[in-house]
Write a protein that holds these residues in place. Structure first.
Motif, short mmCIF file in Angstrom:
data_model
loop_
_atom_site.label_atom_id
_atom_site.label_comp_id
_atom_site.label_asym_id
_atom_site.label_seq_id
_atom_site.Cartn_x
_atom_site.Cartn_y
_atom_site.Cartn_z
N LEU A 122 1.02 -1.52 -0.12
CA LEU A 122 -0.23 0.12 -0.02
C LEU A 122 0.77 1.05 -0.04
O LEU A 122 1.70 1.45 0.91
N SER B 170 2.90 -1.65 4.03
CA SER B 170 2.48 -0.60 3.96
C SER B 170 3.33 0.32 4.07
O SER B 170 4.55 0.28 4.67
N PRO C 288 -0.83 5.01 4.81
CA PRO C 288 -1.12 4.06 4.09
C PRO C 288 -0.69 3.17 5.30
O PRO C 288 -1.76 2.08 5.33
N ASN C 289 -0.34 3.56 5.73
CA ASN C 289 0.18 2.52 7.29
C ASN C 289 -1.11 2.56 8.15
O ASN C 289 -1.51 1.49 9.52
N ALA D 37 -3.67 0.86 6.23
CA ALA D 37 -3.53 -0.87 7.08
C ALA D 37 -3.84 -1.76 7.66
O ALA D 37 -4.20 -2.68 8.54
#
Length: 98
Positions: free
Chosen positions: A7, A88, A93-94, A97
């Motif tokens: 991601l 990610s 994105p983290n 995720a």
């Protein structure tokens, strides 16, 4: 075969994005099936990654107005890729995720 879904916010030229591109292009395709999920639809690295035979899916993040729709598209895309591992990059994105 180990399926990895990556991601990332976008695939525009930047340090993180160039590292991701090098990583997925360098993975042995006999052992790893990679899918890159980019939150934005554009980016100079999309073609480079696809040309190397790696799947790239863009999910069309268009600001905060349709956050629920965006999150549903990401969840569906990740589910459809059936990953053994989700990796990610960077803050947003983290969080997605997680």
């Amino acid at each position: 075969m180990i399926r990895i879904t990556f991601l990332v916010h976008s695939l525009r030229l930047g340090g993180t994005e160039v590292q991701l591109s090098a990583l997925v292009r360098g993975l042995d395709r006999r052992e790893f099936a990679s899918t890159v999920v980019s939150f934005q639809d554009d980016g100079e690295l999309i073609g480079e990654i696809r040309d190397a035979g790696v799947s790239v899916v863009t999910v069309g993040m268009r600001g905060r107005r349709n956050l629920v729709g965006f999150l549903l598209r990401v969840a569906r895309t990740v589910r459809d890729s059936r990953p053994d591992l989700v990796y990610s990059y960077l803050d947003f994105p983290n969080a997605v995720a997680a």
